[in-house]
Design a protein around this motif. Sequence first.
Motif, mmCIF file in Angstrom:
data_model
loop_
_atom_site.group_PDB
_atom_site.id
_atom_site.type_symbol
_atom_site.label_atom_id
_atom_site.label_comp_id
_atom_site.label_asym_id
_atom_site.label_seq_id
_atom_site.Cartn_x
_atom_site.Cartn_y
_atom_site.Cartn_z
ATOM 1 N N THR A 101 0.838 -1.187 0.000
ATOM 2 C CA THR A 101 0.000 0.000 0.000
ATOM 3 C C THR A 101 0.876 1.240 0.000
ATOM 4 O OG1 THR A 101 -1.680 -1.208 1.242
ATOM 5 C CG2 THR A 101 -1.884 1.191 1.216
ATOM 6 N N VAL A 102 0.522 2.200 -0.859
ATOM 7 C CA VAL A 102 1.162 3.519 -0.886
ATOM 8 C C VAL A 102 0.051 4.529 -0.644
ATOM 9 C CG1 VAL A 102 2.420 5.212 -2.254
ATOM 10 C CG2 VAL A 102 2.986 2.784 -2.465
ATOM 11 N N GLY A 103 0.126 5.237 0.477
ATOM 12 C CA GLY A 103 -0.984 6.117 0.856
ATOM 13 C C GLY A 103 -2.210 5.255 1.079
ATOM 14 N N THR A 104 -3.245 5.477 0.268
ATOM 15 C CA THR A 104 -4.457 4.658 0.352
ATOM 16 C C THR A 104 -4.594 3.713 -0.840
ATOM 17 O OG1 THR A 104 -5.756 6.383 -0.730
ATOM 18 C CG2 THR A 104 -5.705 6.404 1.690
ATOM 19 N N THR A 105 -3.601 3.699 -1.717
ATOM 20 C CA THR A 105 -3.647 2.875 -2.924
ATOM 21 C C THR A 105 -3.001 1.517 -2.672
ATOM 22 O OG1 THR A 105 -3.517 4.845 -4.314
ATOM 23 C CG2 THR A 105 -2.956 2.750 -5.352
ATOM 24 N N VAL A 106 -3.765 0.455 -2.905
ATOM 25 C CA VAL A 106 -3.252 -0.908 -2.781
ATOM 26 C C VAL A 106 -2.777 -1.351 -4.163
ATOM 27 C CG1 VAL A 106 -3.801 -3.300 -2.181
ATOM 28 C CG2 VAL A 106 -4.816 -1.420 -0.876
ATOM 29 N N VAL A 107 -1.536 -1.836 -4.235
ATOM 30 C CA VAL A 107 -0.940 -2.265 -5.509
ATOM 31 C C VAL A 107 -0.678 -3.765 -5.432
ATOM 32 C CG1 VAL A 107 0.998 -1.974 -7.095
ATOM 33 C CG2 VAL A 107 0.170 -0.017 -5.761
ATOM 34 N N ALA A 108 -1.224 -4.511 -6.382
ATOM 35 C CA ALA A 108 -0.974 -5.958 -6.449
ATOM 36 C C ALA A 108 0.405 -6.183 -7.055
ATOM 37 C CB ALA A 108 -2.053 -6.643 -7.277
ATOM 38 N N VAL A 109 1.207 -7.017 -6.412
ATOM 39 C CA VAL A 109 2.577 -7.262 -6.876
ATOM 40 C C VAL A 109 2.621 -7.837 -8.300
ATOM 41 C CG1 VAL A 109 4.672 -8.605 -6.421
ATOM 42 C CG2 VAL A 109 3.540 -7.395 -4.558
ATOM 43 N N PRO A 110 1.734 -8.771 -8.679
ATOM 44 C CA PRO A 110 1.856 -9.328 -10.034
ATOM 45 C C PRO A 110 1.208 -8.473 -11.133
ATOM 46 C CG PRO A 110 0.192 -10.540 -8.828
ATOM 47 C CD PRO A 110 0.761 -9.515 -7.881
ATOM 48 N N THR A 111 1.176 -7.149 -10.971
ATOM 49 C CA THR A 111 0.648 -6.261 -12.008
ATOM 50 C C THR A 111 1.791 -5.415 -12.553
ATOM 51 O OG1 THR A 111 0.095 -4.536 -10.396
ATOM 52 C CG2 THR A 111 -1.636 -6.142 -10.927
ATOM 53 N N PHE A 112 1.472 -4.391 -13.336
ATOM 54 C CA PHE A 112 2.521 -3.529 -13.858
ATOM 55 C C PHE A 112 2.483 -2.185 -13.147
ATOM 56 C CE2 PHE A 112 -0.846 -4.546 -16.728
ATOM 57 C CZ PHE A 112 -1.370 -3.379 -17.218
ATOM 58 N N PHE A 113 3.682 -1.784 -12.687
ATOM 59 C CA PHE A 113 3.884 -0.560 -11.917
ATOM 60 C C PHE A 113 5.380 -0.335 -11.835
ATOM 61 C CE2 PHE A 113 4.004 -4.113 -8.994
ATOM 62 C CZ PHE A 113 5.142 -3.866 -8.259
ATOM 63 N N PHE A 114 5.769 0.821 -11.357
ATOM 64 C CA PHE A 114 7.143 1.012 -10.900
ATOM 65 C C PHE A 114 7.120 1.974 -9.745
ATOM 66 C CE2 PHE A 114 6.847 4.089 -14.389
ATOM 67 C CZ PHE A 114 7.453 5.236 -13.890
ATOM 68 N N ILE A 115 8.140 1.873 -8.888
ATOM 69 C CA ILE A 115 8.202 2.646 -7.654
ATOM 70 C C ILE A 115 9.456 3.508 -7.673
ATOM 71 C CG2 ILE A 115 8.342 2.529 -5.133
ATOM 72 C CD1 ILE A 115 7.246 -0.392 -5.440
ATOM 73 N N VAL A 116 9.289 4.778 -7.356
ATOM 74 C CA VAL A 116 10.430 5.684 -7.231
ATOM 75 C C VAL A 116 10.628 5.950 -5.743
ATOM 76 C CG1 VAL A 116 11.338 7.967 -7.790
ATOM 77 C CG2 VAL A 116 10.009 6.700 -9.497
ATOM 78 N N LEU A 117 11.849 5.691 -5.277
ATOM 79 C CA LEU A 117 12.164 5.872 -3.867
ATOM 80 C C LEU A 117 12.638 7.298 -3.609
ATOM 81 C CD1 LEU A 117 14.096 2.550 -3.228
ATOM 82 C CD2 LEU A 117 11.638 2.987 -3.093
ATOM 83 N N ASN A 118 12.497 7.735 -2.390
ATOM 84 C CA ASN A 118 12.901 9.085 -2.012
ATOM 85 C C ASN A 118 14.228 9.021 -1.253
ATOM 86 O OD1 ASN A 118 12.762 11.834 -1.709
ATOM 87 N ND2 ASN A 118 11.413 11.766 0.063
ATOM 88 N N GLU A 119 15.250 8.455 -1.913
ATOM 89 C CA GLU A 119 16.590 8.376 -1.325
ATOM 90 C C GLU A 119 17.604 8.489 -2.461
ATOM 91 O OE1 GLU A 119 17.297 3.598 -1.044
ATOM 92 O OE2 GLU A 119 16.002 4.468 0.464
#
Length: 134
Positions: free
Chosen positions: A55-73
């Motif tokens: 979960t990011v904020g209130t959005t639930v993301v299923a791992v076997p879908t398509f997405f990408f994550i940008v980290l704040n580091e």
Amino acid sequence: MRKKNIRSCQAPQNITLVQRLQPLVGRTVTVFQPGPLWLTKTTGKLTNVTKSSFTVGTTVVAVPTFFFIVLNERVKRTKPFELIAIAEGMGELRGSLIQVGRDFVEFMQTPGRSVPTLFPLNKFTEVFWEDEEE
């Protein structure tokens, strides 16, 4: 230049995407997912990381879908490989390799900020590295 599958680039580290995300719980990240007309961007605290979703904020993301994550580091070090990451419905990203996990690749997008991007390796994605010497 010849494109090669990322898995031939270097041996994957024995870490999964879920394992990579667990130490980041409580930190602010941004997840991008395909939307009806353009990418949907959600920024928030990373919570509830399980084998099948996070979960990011209130959005639930299923791992076997398509997405990408940008980290704040900030990126500390990259490897000498340029890669191309392609996701169904999301287009193409280019960057410098940080690491290859069992089911994800981590890289710094170029052009872009010096922060890591986590990109899943699943049935919706392809990642290649370019060998500039061939």
